[in-house]
Scaffold this motif. Sequence first.
Motif, short mmCIF file in Angstrom:
data_model
loop_
_atom_site.label_atom_id
_atom_site.label_comp_id
_atom_site.label_asym_id
_atom_site.label_seq_id
_atom_site.Cartn_x
_atom_site.Cartn_y
_atom_site.Cartn_z
N ALA A 282 48.46 36.39 46.68
CA ALA A 282 47.97 37.31 48.32
C ALA A 282 47.55 38.55 47.56
CB ALA A 282 48.58 37.76 49.59
N ILE A 283 48.55 39.61 46.74
CA ILE A 283 47.96 40.56 46.95
C ILE A 283 46.69 40.27 45.32
CG2 ILE A 283 48.34 43.29 45.59
CD1 ILE A 283 50.69 42.84 47.40
N ALA A 284 47.18 39.69 44.49
CA ALA A 284 46.05 39.72 43.29
C ALA A 284 45.05 38.91 43.62
CB ALA A 284 47.14 38.68 42.01
N THR A 285 44.52 38.03 44.44
CA THR A 285 43.71 37.45 45.18
C THR A 285 42.68 38.47 45.87
OG1 THR A 285 45.16 35.42 45.97
CG2 THR A 285 43.06 35.48 46.42
N MET A 286 43.40 39.33 46.47
CA MET A 286 42.73 39.78 47.26
C MET A 286 42.50 41.11 46.38
SD MET A 286 44.50 41.09 51.18
CE MET A 286 45.64 41.42 50.09
N GLY A 287 42.79 41.80 44.99
CA GLY A 287 42.52 43.07 44.20
C GLY A 287 41.46 42.34 43.30
#
Lengths: 487, 102, 666, 184
Positions: A282-287
């Motif tokens: 999720a973090i990687a995707t948002m980033g």
Amino acid sequence: MNSTIDILDQVNANLPTIILLSFALLMLLIDLFLPKRNHLFRSLLAIGSLCIVYLVVKLLLQEKTVYTYFFSLDSFSYFFHILFITVLVFTFLLSGPYFERTKIKFPETSLLLFFSTAGAMIMISANDLIVMFLGLELMSICLYVLAGMLRKRVQSNEGALKYFLLGAFSSGFLLYGITLFYGITGSTNYSEVNQWISQTSNKLSLTFWIGAGLILIGFFFKFASVPFHFWSPDAYEGAPTPITAFFSATPKAAAFGTFIKILIVAFPLVVSDFELILKIIAIATMGIGNFVALQQKSVKRMLAYSSISHAGYLMVALVVKSNLGYSSILLYLIVYSVTNLGAFTIAYLVNRKNEGSYSYEDYNGLATKYPVLAMFMALFMISLAGIPPTGGFFVKYYIFYSALKADQLLLAILMALFSAISVYYYLKVIVHMYMKPLPDSYETIKSDTHVTMGLIFSSLIIIIIGVAPSFWLTLTNRSVSNILINP
Amino acid sequence: MSEITIHHYIALSAIIFSIGVAGVLTRKNAIILFMSIELMLNSSNLALIAFASFMSNPVGQIFALFVIAVAAAEVGVGLAIIVTVYRNRNSINIDDVHLMKG
Amino acid sequence: MKLTPDLLHSTHDWNWLILIPLLPLFGVVLNTFIFRKAPEKFIGWFSSSTVLISFILSVLAFFQLKSLPIQNRSIDVTFLTWIQVGNLSIDWAVLLDPLSVVMMLIVTGVGGVIHIYSIGYMHGDPGFRKFFIFLNLFIFFMLWLVMGNSYPILFIGWEGVGLCSYLLIGFWYKDMAKASAGKKAFIVNRIGDWGFLLGMILLFVNFETLKFTELFSKVNTTYTPEITPTLTLITLLLFVGATGKSAQIPLYIWLPDAMAGPTPVSALIHAATMVTAGVYMVARSNLLFSLSPISMEVVATIGALTALFAATIGVRQWDIKKILAYSTVSQLGFMFLGVGVGAYETGIAHVMTHAFFKACLFLGSGAVIHSMEHAFHKAHVHYDPQDIRYMGGLRSKIPITYWTFLIATIAIAGIPGFSGFFSKDEILWKTFASGHIFLWVVATITAGITAFYMFRLVYLTFFGNFRGGVESEGHIQEVTPYMTFILILLAVLSVIGGYLAVPHALGGHFLIGEWLQPVLQDSRKLPSLAYYQEHHSLMLEFGLMGLSVIIAILGIYLASKYFNQKPQELTVLTQKPKGIMKILENKYWIDELYEFTIVQPIYKFSIFAWKVFDATGIDGFINSIGSLVVKIGEHLRKLQTGYLSNYALLMSIGILFTIAWLVFGK
Amino acid sequence: MIKIAFIILSLISIFSALMVISRKNPVASVLWLVFHFFGIAGLYVLLGAHFLAAVQIIVYAGAIMVLFLFVVMMLNLNLVNNEKRGKIIGKSIGAVVSGLVLVLFTYSIRTTKWNELFFNQVTDQEWGTAVKLGSLLFSNWLVPFQIVGILLFAAVIGVVALMKRKITRKVENGIVITQEEDVA
């Protein structure tokens, strides 16, 4: 598995899908005899709307779940069916001028749209991994073709090729996962898988985890979450723009809906084991979604990356795995689908001149020449950026709130930060529309009444959800809690 | 080797699956890439039938049948896409297809 | 279905109330999207009819409410929950009670007639459709404001009418001065809103609800003397909001400038409805105010001072609309004086009568301006059509306008028999009865000044000889029947409107006061309003009434002595003023004072801050963050190489890690 | 006996699979793939799935591979295949990754106690026949079976949508000129 399953029950359970498919086939037949094609398909919108009415009534009157071995139709599935048909209707409403301009064959395209919607509907109502896989493949195969519908355009071919090869590759992994699962648990039925897990939860074998992991990955690919997202910007950019809008709505909603269903029905006992994976992705995707969207010169590609970042926000709610989180995903999907459909439509309307450039400069001074169009676009951008009076704000807020409530402080903070970044590239469109001078030579934008109607409807939905978000959230919450009443 | 057990079949299918993955990751010719994907699908079919056979559960067979049908559909669509690419670019090397990036 | 009171008390039967605000919104939507090419007449009548239907529905609501027993006359209709987070729950809910229904009638009634007037007034304007869209939108927000059943809903209306006011003041935005007048109104209102918002937050922190019906009963039952300071703070903050919206000292400065907008706008928004929102809000919060006597004193004092202050400025203005604007500020001061001494029902009564006669005055002035503009245009002279120094003797040329204007002037001047007299005199009497002798003196003098400057306006405009040039004189003609019809209607209302508020002393029933009784009953029992129970001698009341009438007549006499007896010449009128007149003509230099003490320093400081802090410090910081973000994006986008083989490889690595973590990571 | 057959067939499958991914010439790859499918079909027979073995040969080796071969021939890929041998790093990373996948899979398969999960291999000779499967497909599995039908139909429509071209022929100076009229 049970010895006999009533076929009529199954047919009954799939009635909406069957109706949709019958109309699709009927259209194909009628099309043979009619020279003027587009009008026929337009008139079928009425049928689509009827289907929606039918489903809405069902959703509202739904008391108990229709459950057969392969399918479970509850208000959760009905919710998604309504969403898919709405997206379909919107796609037809909003794509007219594009098809006229590019001369894409309308009958085939619309048939494929119908089939992929049917696939999404099967996927969501499935209660069995095999049926789910079939629905997913039906949907994906149509989407591969749709991505390459602009046959003369190299970008479209390229996007389709990338989408297809990577999609088939990920299907291979998903299929292998389902196979291993079948081998380990002895069944592919969600409820039976859950039973098996509850019986052997203390000694789950490594193969079980590989199977589960591969199934997750199959869905991550469909979410376009990092690092399985690479297909999406290219496929989105290459595809005909109304189809891109469709891509960002139906398949994504179907993937998220099915995933939620699997998590709730099949994996409730192991879902906490996925938390870290989901969180990192999720973090990687948002980033990645937000950072790279910042760099885009083309509005269409920016919207593609923005849809990656939205998948990231939705995954935050998956990590939370509370009822609130799931119901906010449902609400988010409505707002997001409708907004994206509108935004892509305006994107293709504005970029009449040179298909494929979609640059920000095309928007210069749009507000002076086409104030209503600019107003719509501004509304969509504001909703995507999540700025208060719109539905986009509230859905984002609900996810944020559910993350805070579940003590996912890091995720909540990162989500807020990344959305703050996103404001920049969304408002850039508004800045170009309202603050840059109109170029001297300006090609007129030709729209039609269907498009105007579609835009009005979509902005109404955004505003209505902004006006009464709590009401809608209770509705989606009801749908989510309905999955749990499976036998 | 004493007796052929389920282990052997699953291991065989895993090997073929990995060969398929290796094919996808190393080859550049779109058609060979695609054939490698077919290898992957086929390996799961093998595993499915092995499981079904050892569980005396026909579901695996039916699923395998479905997978063959899905594979057929994918092949049709996939080859069509490859042909459209070829028509426009005169090449099916996937490294020649990189207009869109960034 | 028989509408028995019992049945009506179930809130479902009241769901149709939502139609009242939604109809004008419906007009906005259709006019914006559908009737883009429709002819002027159609748009005008369509917009007007939405408001008129709302008016009919409001009348219906009034009668249904009236059929209920008195204790049941408070109906909360909740449609949806808007925000539900933690303790905070805000509903889309409307409240129908005697107070809101009076306001609804005023808003839709006066709004409706002004819509019709505008069909004639705006005829031929390129922004005709836009104007009606804004006007309808304004009615929508104003109805939200008066119907909403919680402070946040009221606040939405509050902000909405502010927005519409801004849009309409700057309606002819191509004129720089007009656009900046709009901006001024917006900014000054923002200052007031800030206070309102803080007050609202404090209310929520202390009582955990913002819904009127819940909040007031909660305050009423849980009141202890300890919370008086908090309540005082809250009410003062709310009053800051009211001073912004209702143009009281010190935030009144925007209203005279707001006259840049089209005249119907001035009549509707800046005289009859929006500016009274502050009075409505105080009356709505009457319990909170009654519980904090200090705030009451502040409200009354500010009101009385504003009334006097604005009236004196009105004495030496030349622009017809500016005079009316200052008179509006002054009358608003009267209303605040009324609510400030606890006579909430009298304040609302004055809101009503003022809506009638001030709308009539403004629309009359609009008719005058229209005629003058037309005449000057025909005669090719470039005089200011709003300047009364170029008018004079219009009595015989535009008789209908003259008579209606005169009736409304008599009403505002406080001559017995006309509406203004009753409500104004009641305010004066309540001020005296509650023991505010000083404020009573101020208010009575103000009443005299009001009569003076209003009749000065009438004499200079309609009497004597025409000063606008011989060529233009022949071109003056009466305005279209649309407008004259509305003028007559409003003039009639200016006369009879007051009979709803005839004080007890004159043998009347003070109908509006009795009607509002259920809303005010809780505060009536409080010690700060004890004077209501006291008995005052009728002789005293009559005496004071007679005094104020004498003072009003004195004002009229002086006006006629200075401006009617000796014919005025243009040269005399345009002379540079001296002494006190100079001060008055320059409006006490308050604008200049604000300019030098607040605007300039802030402006200079902001330039300084921009150059020193922002450009180097904060901007540098923000920019470095920005460029960091951009750099990260620059690098990350390189991942998307465009090569399918790289994509597959990266994907597989992702798969490998995911599975490896699931298998070994736990 | 079964043991020997299994070993032979699995070796054939693995070897031919390796040949599929390593041949330079796509035609050779296709032929090796057909060979691979035959090996797998043999394994199906070994597992008692006779019907599936037949389908594997008829559909996969017969129909699908012919389609592959047809496309390869049509595109004349021998001439256009300019696959560069250059990027060795990418290839080795790919090989390593797939090797790791294999290691991961086999490791977990080894550690899984399959015996606890399974009974013995079926002895029922009827298990894999067309009759048995057919009766299931047309009773319980009818709806999913229909979905597969829709899937194939959608694929047909997709292929037509991508491929269909209007070709007009006209004769000019005795030479036949074909013109593709291709929209979109």
